[in-house]
Design a protein around this motif. Structure first.
Motif, PDB file in Angstrom:
ATOM      1  N   UNK A  46       0.842  -1.169   0.189  1.00 29.15           N
ATOM      2  CA  UNK A  46      -0.048   0.081   0.014  1.00 29.15           C
ATOM      3  C   UNK A  46       0.926   1.310   0.175  1.00 29.15           C
ATOM      4  N   UNK A  47       1.851   1.509   0.634  1.00 32.91           N
ATOM      5  CA  UNK A  47       2.899   2.705   0.848  1.00 32.91           C
ATOM      6  C   UNK A  47       3.473   2.653  -0.410  1.00 32.91           C
ATOM      7  N   UNK A  48       3.914   1.383  -1.225  1.00 31.35           N
ATOM      8  CA  UNK A  48       4.386   1.655  -2.415  1.00 31.35           C
ATOM      9  C   UNK A  48       3.260   2.354  -3.337  1.00 31.35           C
ATOM     10  N   UNK A  49       2.100   1.953  -3.578  1.00 30.36           N
ATOM     11  CA  UNK A  49       1.060   2.392  -4.077  1.00 30.36           C
ATOM     12  C   UNK A  49       0.934   3.891  -3.823  1.00 30.36           C
ATOM     13  N   UNK A  50       0.810   4.205  -2.556  1.00 29.68           N
ATOM     14  CA  UNK A  50       0.848   5.614  -2.140  1.00 29.68           C
ATOM     15  C   UNK A  50       2.059   6.489  -2.814  1.00 29.68           C
TER      16      UNK A  50
END
Length: 126
Positions: A35-39
């Protein structure tokens, strides 16, 4: 197939913006690495992060337990190739889903200038 439950959550985007500025551990505590990579790919926009946060809250309500016996990062909300949110579960929440015969958790996310909102539906086997 049956619906176990539904959930909805709304959050002020400014609230998430303030948390991001004042709590450097917030992302790691609440969200998975994916998720952090997506953000990151979206420029760490507060509305994107708020939408995912609302989705996690909505999922917890659609399971019927709230955040009990598992952590926020046991819920992962990513996007498919078309941008549709997709939910994955891990650890204790994964086991809860097995115990409840969960087939799928559907989620929808939206936002405007001030708010992000999400709804979730947990579908189970009969």
């Amino acid at each position: 197939m049956n619906i176990l439950d539904i959930g909805v959550d709304i959050i002020e985007i400014e609230r998430i913006r303030n948390i991001l500025e004042n709590n450097p551990r917030f992302l790691d505590k609440i969200f998975t690495k994916n998720e952090i990579d997506y953000f990151k790919s979206k420029g760490f926009k507060a509305e994107t992060i708020a939408g995912n946060f609302a989705a996690k809250e909505a999922v917890s309500k659609s399971i019927g337990t709230g955040i009990r016996n598992y952590n926020f990062n046991d819920i992962e909300v990513l996007r498919n190739d078309l941008g549709k949110p997709v939910v994955k579960t891990y650890n204790n929440l994964r086991q809860i889903c097995i115990d409840y015969n969960v087939l799928e958790i559907k989620v929808s996310i939206s936002h405007c200038k001030e708010y992000a909102v999400a709804n979730a539906m947990t579908i189970i086997k009969e």
